[in-house]
Scaffold this active site. Structure first.
Site, PDB file in Angstrom:
ATOM      1  N   ASP A 145       0.815  -1.210   0.000  1.00 48.59           N
ATOM      2  CA  ASP A 145       0.000   0.000   0.000  1.00 48.59           C
ATOM      3  C   ASP A 145       0.849   1.261   0.000  1.00 48.59           C
ATOM      4  O   ASP A 145       0.649   2.157  -0.827  1.00 48.59           O
ATOM      5  CB  ASP A 145      -0.941   0.017   1.209  1.00 48.59           C
ATOM      6  CG  ASP A 145      -2.053  -1.014   1.094  1.00 48.59           C
ATOM      7  OD1 ASP A 145      -1.972  -1.875   0.207  1.00 48.59           O
ATOM      8  OD2 ASP A 145      -2.993  -0.952   1.898  1.00 48.59           O
ATOM      9  N   ARG A 190      -0.743   6.050  17.213  1.00 47.48           N
ATOM     10  CA  ARG A 190      -0.971   7.055  16.172  1.00 47.48           C
ATOM     11  C   ARG A 190      -0.512   8.461  16.541  1.00 47.48           C
ATOM     12  O   ARG A 190       0.027   9.176  15.703  1.00 47.48           O
ATOM     13  CB  ARG A 190      -2.443   7.061  15.750  1.00 47.48           C
ATOM     14  CG  ARG A 190      -2.940   5.742  15.133  1.00 47.48           C
ATOM     15  CD  ARG A 190      -1.897   5.036  14.340  1.00 47.48           C
ATOM     16  NE  ARG A 190      -2.368   3.852  13.634  1.00 47.48           N
ATOM     17  CZ  ARG A 190      -1.613   2.821  13.355  1.00 47.48           C
ATOM     18  NH1 ARG A 190      -0.344   2.800  13.751  1.00 47.48           N
ATOM     19  NH2 ARG A 190      -2.078   1.792  12.675  1.00 47.48           N
ATOM     20  N   ASP A 209      -8.077   5.145  11.878  1.00 48.70           N
ATOM     21  CA  ASP A 209      -6.721   5.673  11.830  1.00 48.70           C
ATOM     22  C   ASP A 209      -6.607   6.982  11.065  1.00 48.70           C
ATOM     23  O   ASP A 209      -5.810   7.845  11.428  1.00 48.70           O
ATOM     24  CB  ASP A 209      -5.766   4.634  11.243  1.00 48.70           C
ATOM     25  CG  ASP A 209      -5.317   3.616  12.277  1.00 48.70           C
ATOM     26  OD1 ASP A 209      -5.497   3.880  13.488  1.00 48.70           O
ATOM     27  OD2 ASP A 209      -4.791   2.566  11.891  1.00 48.70           O
ATOM     28  N   SER A 245      -5.919  -8.412   7.893  1.00 45.25           N
ATOM     29  CA  SER A 245      -4.897  -7.371   8.002  1.00 45.25           C
ATOM     30  C   SER A 245      -4.371  -7.308   9.429  1.00 45.25           C
ATOM     31  O   SER A 245      -5.083  -7.639  10.381  1.00 45.25           O
ATOM     32  CB  SER A 245      -5.463  -6.007   7.600  1.00 45.25           C
ATOM     33  OG  SER A 245      -6.479  -5.606   8.498  1.00 45.25           O
TER      34      SER A 245
END
Length: 405
Positions: free
Chosen positions: A19, A99, A128, A182
């Site tokens: 990605d 994050r 996210d 994932s």
């Protein structure tokens, strides 16, 4: 969303996977801009040098690869654990708490390199994207954010691979097939979502679990460990002083072999939908049990109960991406004040998926054996309880009379 055509340089949160490799090239093609890559080692357990080599082959001149494990645990994980934070009563916020640190470094690197914008690979359906951007804006109100998943039409794995092949982006053979789920990982936890986990009526396959042994296959003999605390933070395991990251890694090792820290949760995302996640937080689960143990003897009832009342709000702020918001900082100040005397040691028994506090001691303990003993004592007059009960019963008796009871 209109493209920021005046962007000359952008800092990309880059893992080196399919990605973000596609995003790197897409930024170069669509924006015609220079890309700076930032790869953080948060203890995900992956070799990061391949990301450097891929970035170099893509023509990136400024490559940041940083070991942030100590900062992550010291300045983010431990402060959050002082609040005993659990989102919706179960989730120990392993992805959420990573994050703000990534966003912080993206903004700092943008300033260091004179970049016009930052970019991330979060999708338009998840939490996210919100976390990255809210935290970035809190640190730089004028920062510009590029979120390719909200702009491009590469909305399938086949299209991503086709784009990669068209631009000579290397795709490992094991990445060409559709991944069964994932994964996001760091030193605190592993999070698995999607594909085989999307139906909450179906149990998670055994192969989803990567960080913990199946509790049924864990050792038949319990293991006893002692965790030392100073002002609310763990500082030692079995008497050995350890740095924050080393201590969490040590607890992860204990938790892994005893199958501690598995959670299968359907949660409410900030963006509105429900999602199913399978989380493994071995060291964090042990730490939470031990923290509850040391607080049980060092916190006053009022302080302890107020903390528990505020914890869901604190956890929600972290989950939703408001780490740098004033309300989270205000709650942190309250939490940290409560930890002044949270010092001592806790003994924890690990056995087949459980982490149980079995002993606790502190030089600041509020536990008084003289008051709680069932034997004769000279410090507590049991007759005093009668007046206490009558005063607390007064309003209840008045209500009962009104009802005609």
């Amino acid at each position: 969303m209109p493209k920021l055509k005046d962007v000359k340089k952008v800092v990309l949160a880059y893992s080196g996977g399919l990605d973000t490799s596609v995003i790197l090239k897409w930024l170069q093609v669509e924006y015609g801009c220079e890309v700076v890559t930032f790869t953080a080692d948060l203890g995900q357990g992956e070799e990061l040098e391949p990301a450097r080599r891929k970035a170099e082959r893509a023509g990136v001149k400024e490559i940041y690869i940083e070991d942030l494990r100590e900062e992550f645990v010291r300045d983010f994980v431990f402060p959050m654990f002082r609040a005993n934070a659990q989102y919706e009563g179960l989730y120990l916020l392993g992805t959420s708490i990573a994050r703000p640190l990534i966003a912080k470094r993206l903004v700092e690197i943008a300033r260091e390199t004179g970049a016009d914008a930052v970019a991330h690979g979060a999708t338009g359906k998840g939490n996210d994207q919100v976390r990255f951007e809210l935290n970035a804006y809190a640190l730089d109100p004028d920062i510009r954010v590029i979120a390719p998943w909200r702009e491009w039409d590469l909305n399938s794995r086949a299209k991503l691979i086709a784009f990669a092949e068209a631009h000579q982006i290397e795709i490992p053979r094991d990445k060409r097939g559709e991944a069964p789920f994932s994964v996001d990982a760091n030193l605190l936890h592993t999070s698995s979502e999607g594909k085989v986990l999307e139906d909450p009526a179906e149990p998670a396959p055994d192969y989803v679990y990567q960080r913990t042994l199946d509790p049924e296959a864990a050792p038949d003999k319990p293991e006893i460990i002692e965790i030392g605390f100073e002002r609310g933070d763990p500082v030692s395991v079995n008497g050995e002083k350890l740095s924050p990251a080393s201590l969490l890694a040590r607890l992860n090792d204990y938790g892994r072999r005893h199958g501690v820290g598995r959670v299968d949760l359907v949660e409410n995302r900030f963006v509105g939908m429900k999602s199913r996640g399978v989380y493994e937080t071995p060291g964090g689960t042990i730490l939470l049990a031990a923290r509850r143990g040391i607080e049980s003897i060092t916190l006053d009832r009022g302080a302890a109960h107020l903390k528990d009342e505020l914890m869901p709000r604190y956890a929600e702020l972290v989950y939703n991406g408001f780490w740098f918001a004033p309300e989270r900082e205000m709650l942190q100040a309250l939490v940290d004040k409560s930890q002044e005397y949270v010092t001592g040691a806790v003994t924890v028994k690990l056995y087949k998926g459980s982490a149980q506090t079995i002993a606790r001691t502190s030089p600041y303990s509020l536990y008084s054996m003289a008051h709680v003993t069932f034997e004769e004592d000279a410090v507590y007059d049991q007759k005093d309880a009668e007046g206490f009960i009558k005063l607390n019963a007064l309003r209840l008796r008045l209500l009962a009379r009104r009802r005609g009871a």
